[in-house]
Write a protein that holds these residues in place. Structure first.
Motif, PDB file in Angstrom:
ATOM      1  N   ARG A 266       0.826  -1.220   0.000  1.00  0.00           N
ATOM      2  CA  ARG A 266       0.000   0.000   0.000  1.00  0.00           C
ATOM      3  C   ARG A 266       0.856   1.263   0.000  1.00  0.00           C
ATOM      4  O   ARG A 266       0.435   2.305  -0.499  1.00  0.00           O
ATOM      5  CB  ARG A 266      -0.922   0.008   1.224  1.00  0.00           C
ATOM      6  CG  ARG A 266      -2.113  -0.929   1.124  1.00  0.00           C
ATOM      7  CD  ARG A 266      -3.095  -0.618   2.245  1.00  0.00           C
ATOM      8  NE  ARG A 266      -4.317  -1.392   2.139  1.00  0.00           N
ATOM      9  CZ  ARG A 266      -4.591  -2.461   2.880  1.00  0.00           C
ATOM     10  NH1 ARG A 266      -3.722  -2.876   3.796  1.00  0.00           N
ATOM     11  NH2 ARG A 266      -5.735  -3.102   2.738  1.00  0.00           N
TER      12      ARG A 266
ATOM     13  N   PRO B 246       5.231   3.707  -3.960  1.00  0.00           N
ATOM     14  CA  PRO B 246       4.900   4.858  -4.806  1.00  0.00           C
ATOM     15  C   PRO B 246       4.629   4.437  -6.249  1.00  0.00           C
ATOM     16  O   PRO B 246       5.010   3.344  -6.688  1.00  0.00           O
ATOM     17  CB  PRO B 246       6.173   5.710  -4.726  1.00  0.00           C
ATOM     18  CG  PRO B 246       7.276   4.703  -4.528  1.00  0.00           C
ATOM     19  CD  PRO B 246       6.666   3.627  -3.647  1.00  0.00           C
ATOM     20  N   GLY B 247       3.976   5.319  -6.978  1.00  0.00           N
ATOM     21  CA  GLY B 247       3.662   5.048  -8.378  1.00  0.00           C
ATOM     22  C   GLY B 247       4.898   4.824  -9.224  1.00  0.00           C
ATOM     23  O   GLY B 247       4.862   4.091 -10.218  1.00  0.00           O
ATOM     24  N   SER B 248       6.035   5.428  -8.839  1.00  0.00           N
ATOM     25  CA  SER B 248       7.272   5.281  -9.604  1.00  0.00           C
ATOM     26  C   SER B 248       7.751   3.833  -9.641  1.00  0.00           C
ATOM     27  O   SER B 248       8.457   3.425 -10.565  1.00  0.00           O
ATOM     28  CB  SER B 248       8.365   6.172  -9.022  1.00  0.00           C
ATOM     29  OG  SER B 248       8.606   5.846  -7.659  1.00  0.00           O
TER      30      SER B 248
ATOM     31  N   GLN C  56       4.116   1.772 -11.575  1.00  0.00           N
ATOM     32  CA  GLN C  56       3.766   2.069 -12.965  1.00  0.00           C
ATOM     33  C   GLN C  56       4.555   1.252 -13.991  1.00  0.00           C
ATOM     34  O   GLN C  56       3.973   0.737 -14.945  1.00  0.00           O
ATOM     35  CB  GLN C  56       3.902   3.560 -13.243  1.00  0.00           C
ATOM     36  CG  GLN C  56       2.804   4.390 -12.594  1.00  0.00           C
ATOM     37  CD  GLN C  56       2.954   5.872 -12.881  1.00  0.00           C
ATOM     38  OE1 GLN C  56       3.542   6.267 -13.875  1.00  0.00           O
ATOM     39  NE2 GLN C  56       2.414   6.701 -11.994  1.00  0.00           N
TER      40      GLN C  56
ATOM     41  N   HIS D 215      -4.496   0.313  -4.657  1.00  0.00           N
ATOM     42  CA  HIS D 215      -4.059   1.656  -5.057  1.00  0.00           C
ATOM     43  C   HIS D 215      -5.168   2.316  -5.887  1.00  0.00           C
ATOM     44  O   HIS D 215      -4.898   3.002  -6.866  1.00  0.00           O
ATOM     45  CB  HIS D 215      -2.747   1.586  -5.848  1.00  0.00           C
ATOM     46  CG  HIS D 215      -1.559   1.317  -4.996  1.00  0.00           C
ATOM     47  ND1 HIS D 215      -0.799   2.315  -4.428  1.00  0.00           N
ATOM     48  CD2 HIS D 215      -1.015   0.140  -4.572  1.00  0.00           C
ATOM     49  CE1 HIS D 215       0.173   1.774  -3.704  1.00  0.00           C
ATOM     50  NE2 HIS D 215       0.065   0.461  -3.768  1.00  0.00           N
TER      51      HIS D 215
ATOM     52  N   HIS E 294      -7.014   4.831  -5.519  1.00  0.00           N
ATOM     53  CA  HIS E 294      -7.123   6.285  -5.621  1.00  0.00           C
ATOM     54  C   HIS E 294      -5.914   6.941  -6.288  1.00  0.00           C
ATOM     55  O   HIS E 294      -5.830   8.166  -6.342  1.00  0.00           O
ATOM     56  CB  HIS E 294      -7.344   6.878  -4.226  1.00  0.00           C
ATOM     57  CG  HIS E 294      -8.565   6.332  -3.548  1.00  0.00           C
ATOM     58  ND1 HIS E 294      -9.840   6.545  -4.032  1.00  0.00           N
ATOM     59  CD2 HIS E 294      -8.701   5.532  -2.445  1.00  0.00           C
ATOM     60  CE1 HIS E 294     -10.715   5.935  -3.254  1.00  0.00           C
ATOM     61  NE2 HIS E 294     -10.055   5.307  -2.290  1.00  0.00           N
ATOM     62  N   ASP E 295      -5.006   6.107  -6.805  1.00  0.00           N
ATOM     63  CA  ASP E 295      -3.849   6.628  -7.535  1.00  0.00           C
ATOM     64  C   ASP E 295      -4.256   6.743  -9.006  1.00  0.00           C
ATOM     65  O   ASP E 295      -4.173   5.786  -9.768  1.00  0.00           O
ATOM     66  CB  ASP E 295      -2.657   5.681  -7.372  1.00  0.00           C
ATOM     67  CG  ASP E 295      -1.394   6.205  -8.046  1.00  0.00           C
ATOM     68  OD1 ASP E 295      -1.506   7.042  -8.963  1.00  0.00           O
ATOM     69  OD2 ASP E 295      -0.293   5.748  -7.670  1.00  0.00           O
TER      70      ASP E 295
ATOM     71  N   ALA F 173      -3.015   8.230 -11.703  1.00  0.00           N
ATOM     72  CA  ALA F 173      -2.001   7.980 -12.733  1.00  0.00           C
ATOM     73  C   ALA F 173      -1.784   6.480 -12.931  1.00  0.00           C
ATOM     74  O   ALA F 173      -1.660   5.998 -14.063  1.00  0.00           O
ATOM     75  CB  ALA F 173      -0.688   8.656 -12.351  1.00  0.00           C
ATOM     76  N   LEU F 174      -1.749   5.738 -11.825  1.00  0.00           N
ATOM     77  CA  LEU F 174      -1.574   4.290 -11.916  1.00  0.00           C
ATOM     78  C   LEU F 174      -2.822   3.633 -12.486  1.00  0.00           C
ATOM     79  O   LEU F 174      -2.741   2.735 -13.337  1.00  0.00           O
ATOM     80  CB  LEU F 174      -1.250   3.714 -10.535  1.00  0.00           C
ATOM     81  CG  LEU F 174      -1.097   2.182 -10.474  1.00  0.00           C
ATOM     82  CD1 LEU F 174       0.073   1.723 -11.335  1.00  0.00           C
ATOM     83  CD2 LEU F 174      -0.909   1.725  -9.028  1.00  0.00           C
TER      84      LEU F 174
END
Length: 331
Positions: A68, A71-73, A76, A96, A98-99, A101-102
């Protein structure tokens, strides 16, 4: 990895295999679950996925907590892999959510499962939910996604209305009341079998209509091709039993939904049919570049008729006249 429902097999690196092996030391697994091992991003995500579905409760809890917090980095690049396993994508979608971008990567991935989309549709909000609600192809393929959106208490009503949701507490508008009266009049003119299907269609929700549109017989198709909901009438076009005769009728219908005309234009087999091409040229909803291209395949007789027609745009008329003049110059 084995869960109560299914077994997931993933090809993993030696580093991951060393940790998730059933014979691996518990302390090693616990360290990995806490993110304390020097693993690459992909290996870390894969390791946490396996450990989060293991039998040891403490390891599961630690793995989920670590996952959880990723990070997206890190996530992704894993999601961007065209061969990402559906269960790995599901894992990201669930933890994830609510992310944005992901989720833009995960929820539009070619490997995403209908089961995952149904789960997210019932829980997401805002832009994340819109990623699913705007994916017409998947909504038609799996109508249960629509039901999940309708059942989502946090879904924006505007999104629900766009998909054909009816507020059970709302009073019918004047237009809806008129439609009901018109429907009642139409029913009286139908034979018993068609009347029965028509009455069923009036009672059906969107997902039920889509299922009937995808699999129904000609009578169902004739009823549902007229449905105002884009998803429903589009599903009729994707019914494997639909005939070129039915497609021609749609192409001739100047008030047909523009999505239907778009789908017909995309089907190479249908546009090989001369009558369908001619109907598309005359249909105002056909994109102009397509109509002009089809004109080059029409007979001289049809081109002359188009040059005098008042039922097509001036661009079509002018192009027909230009084609006639060009041919006359060659003589």
């Amino acid at each position: 990895m084995t869960s109560q429902k299914k077994t997931v097999r993933l090809k993993v690196s030696p580093e991951v295999a060393r940790v998730v092996d059933p014979k691996a030391p518990r302390e090693l697994k616990l360290s990995a679950a806490r993110g304390a091992l020097p693993l690459s991003g992909r290996d870390l995500v894969t390791t946490l996925f396996f450990l989060a579905h293991g039998k040891d409760r403490d390891i599961r809890r630690s793995a989920l907590q670590t996952f959880r917090a990723l990070p997206g980095s890190i996530l992704q690049p894993v999601a961007l892999d065209a061969g990402a396993h559906p269960q790995l994508l599901d894992f990201m979608a669930r933890y994830h959510l609510h992310d944005l971008a992901l989720m833009e990567i995960v929820l539009t991935h070619s490997q995403i499962s209908d089961e995952t989309l149904i789960h997210v549709a019932g829980r997401a909000t805002g832009s994340v939910l819109s990623l699913i609600a705007n994916n017409d192809e998947r909504l038609i393929r799996e109508p249960e996604i629509i039901n999940a959106i309708f059942a989502n208490p946090d879904a924006d009503k505007a999104v629900k209305f766009r998909l054909g949701w009816k507020d059970p507490e709302a009073e019918p508008t004047e237009e809806e009341q008129k439609q009901r009266e018109d429907h009642a009049a139409e029913i009286e003119e139908m034979d018993d079998e068609v009347k029965s299907k028509y009455q069923l269609a009036l009672e059906f929700g969107v997902s039920e209509k889509i299922k009937a549109a995808l699999t129904g017989d000609k009578e169902w198709r004739n009823l549902l091709i007229k449905d105002s909901n884009k998803l429903v009438c589009s599903a009729v076009i994707k019914n494997p039993r639909i005939t070129e005769g039915e497609i021609l009728m749609v192409a001739k219908n100047r008030s047909a939904h523009e999505e239907l005309i778009r789908l017909i234009n995309l089907n190479r087999e249908w546009v090989k049919n001369y009558e369908i091409r001619r109907a598309l040229v005359m249909n105002p909803r056909t994109p102009l570049p397509k109509a002009l291209r089809y004109m080059s395949t029409l007979t001289d007789k049809d081109i002359r008729e188009l040059s005098k027609s008042r039922n097509v745009t001036q661009v079509i008329v002018n192009n027909a006249r230009r084609m006639i003049m060009a041919k006359e110059k060659k003589k």
